[in-house]
Design an enzyme around this catalytic site. Structure first.
Site, mmCIF file in Angstrom:
data_model
loop_
_atom_site.group_PDB
_atom_site.id
_atom_site.type_symbol
_atom_site.label_atom_id
_atom_site.label_comp_id
_atom_site.label_asym_id
_atom_site.label_seq_id
_atom_site.Cartn_x
_atom_site.Cartn_y
_atom_site.Cartn_z
ATOM 1 N N LYS A 273 62.786 -8.271 52.408
ATOM 2 C CA LYS A 273 61.713 -7.295 52.528
ATOM 3 C C LYS A 273 60.523 -7.671 51.644
ATOM 4 O O LYS A 273 59.367 -7.390 51.997
ATOM 5 C CB LYS A 273 62.227 -5.897 52.183
ATOM 6 C CG LYS A 273 63.250 -5.364 53.185
ATOM 7 C CD LYS A 273 62.681 -5.262 54.597
ATOM 8 C CE LYS A 273 63.636 -4.562 55.552
ATOM 9 N NZ LYS A 273 63.072 -4.414 56.921
ATOM 10 N N TYR B 182 68.971 -8.805 51.171
ATOM 11 C CA TYR B 182 68.186 -7.733 51.780
ATOM 12 C C TYR B 182 66.861 -7.499 51.065
ATOM 13 O O TYR B 182 65.786 -7.544 51.694
ATOM 14 C CB TYR B 182 68.992 -6.438 51.821
ATOM 15 C CG TYR B 182 68.211 -5.295 52.443
ATOM 16 C CD1 TYR B 182 67.974 -5.273 53.812
ATOM 17 C CD2 TYR B 182 67.686 -4.276 51.662
ATOM 18 C CE1 TYR B 182 67.234 -4.247 54.394
ATOM 19 C CE2 TYR B 182 66.955 -3.250 52.228
ATOM 20 C CZ TYR B 182 66.727 -3.233 53.586
ATOM 21 O OH TYR B 182 65.977 -2.223 54.153
#
Length: 241
Positions: A163, A159
């Site tokens: 990003k 994750y």
């Protein structure tokens, strides 16, 4: 009336972003991977008297779906790349499966690229085009390297890096569009209580959406190529990369 496409908008922050923009007089294309859920979300907003919207089926991991959505929209002023997934946990660097990492990147990174490229020609027709890439403070390499950061121990192999990659893409995209009317920014909505994190975050969807709306509606004097996070820097709103 300016028009906005929001991906992943049938619930949580995306849904609230749609609500706030509708109240400001924008027309919303409410993007949802599941068309039925998108229609349900539209119905809820229409019950509130917010009628300038339409559900659009768009799966950001499926190029055919993206291209079909692009054919349905011939006028667009704002693109909000909101759709995202966290992936399964734990996500340790030594044990996270590459299949998990690829799945997260497909949505959070490659999906954003494909959607942006599919709609860029339509956005270029706008006099004030805006692109907001919804990111996370967990994408900041600077903060992740600081042991004093409040989220220093919140590490993930899928994750967070997805990003970070999204932030890097935002920089390149803003650079390529710097001599145009585009404003392109990465916005962290903050650690917000949603289905995404099993409602563990301290923030509200109202505050999170307001952060996104701020950069979706900025004027020509506004910034471009920035990474903004009230959660990481409440005084200036500017986050380190």
């Amino acid at each position: 009336m300016k028009k906005v496409l929001i991906t992943g908008a049938n619930k949580s922050i995306g849904f609230e972003t749609a609500r706030q923009l509708l109240k400001q007089g924008y027309f919303i294309y409410l993007g949802a991977r599941d068309k039925a859920k998108g229609e349900e979300a539209v119905a809820k907003l229409k019950e509130e008297g917010l009628t300038n919207l339409e559900a659009i089926q768009i799966d950001v991991t499926n190029l055919t779906s993206i291209e079909a959505a692009a054919r349905q929209i011939d006028s667009l002023d704002v693109l909000i790349n909101n759709a995202g997934i966290s992936g399964s946990f734990p996500q340790t660097a030594l044990e996270a499966k590459t299949d998990t990492i690829r799945e997260v990147f497909d949505t959070n990174f490659f999906g954003v690229i494909n959607v942006t490229q599919a709609f860029i020609s339509t956005l270029k027709k706008s006099s004030e085009p805006r692109i907001v890439n919804v990111t996370s403070g967990l994408g900041s390499l600077t903060l992740h390297s600081d042991p004093n950061w409040k989220y220093y121990k919140v590490k993930s192999a899928a994750y967070g890096p997805s990003k970070s990659a999204l932030n890097a893409y935002t920089i390149v995209l803003a650079y390529e569009l710097q001599d145009t009317a585009f404003k392109v920014n990465a916005v962290d909505p903050g650690y917000t209580a949603t289905d995404f994190n099993h409602h563990n975050g301290p923030g509200t969807v109202e505050d999170a959406a307001a952060r996104i709306v701020k950069y979706a509606t900025i004027g020509q004097e506004g910034p471009t190529g920035g990474f903004f996070s009230d959660d990481n820097n409440p005084e200036t709103g500017v986050s380190p990369w």
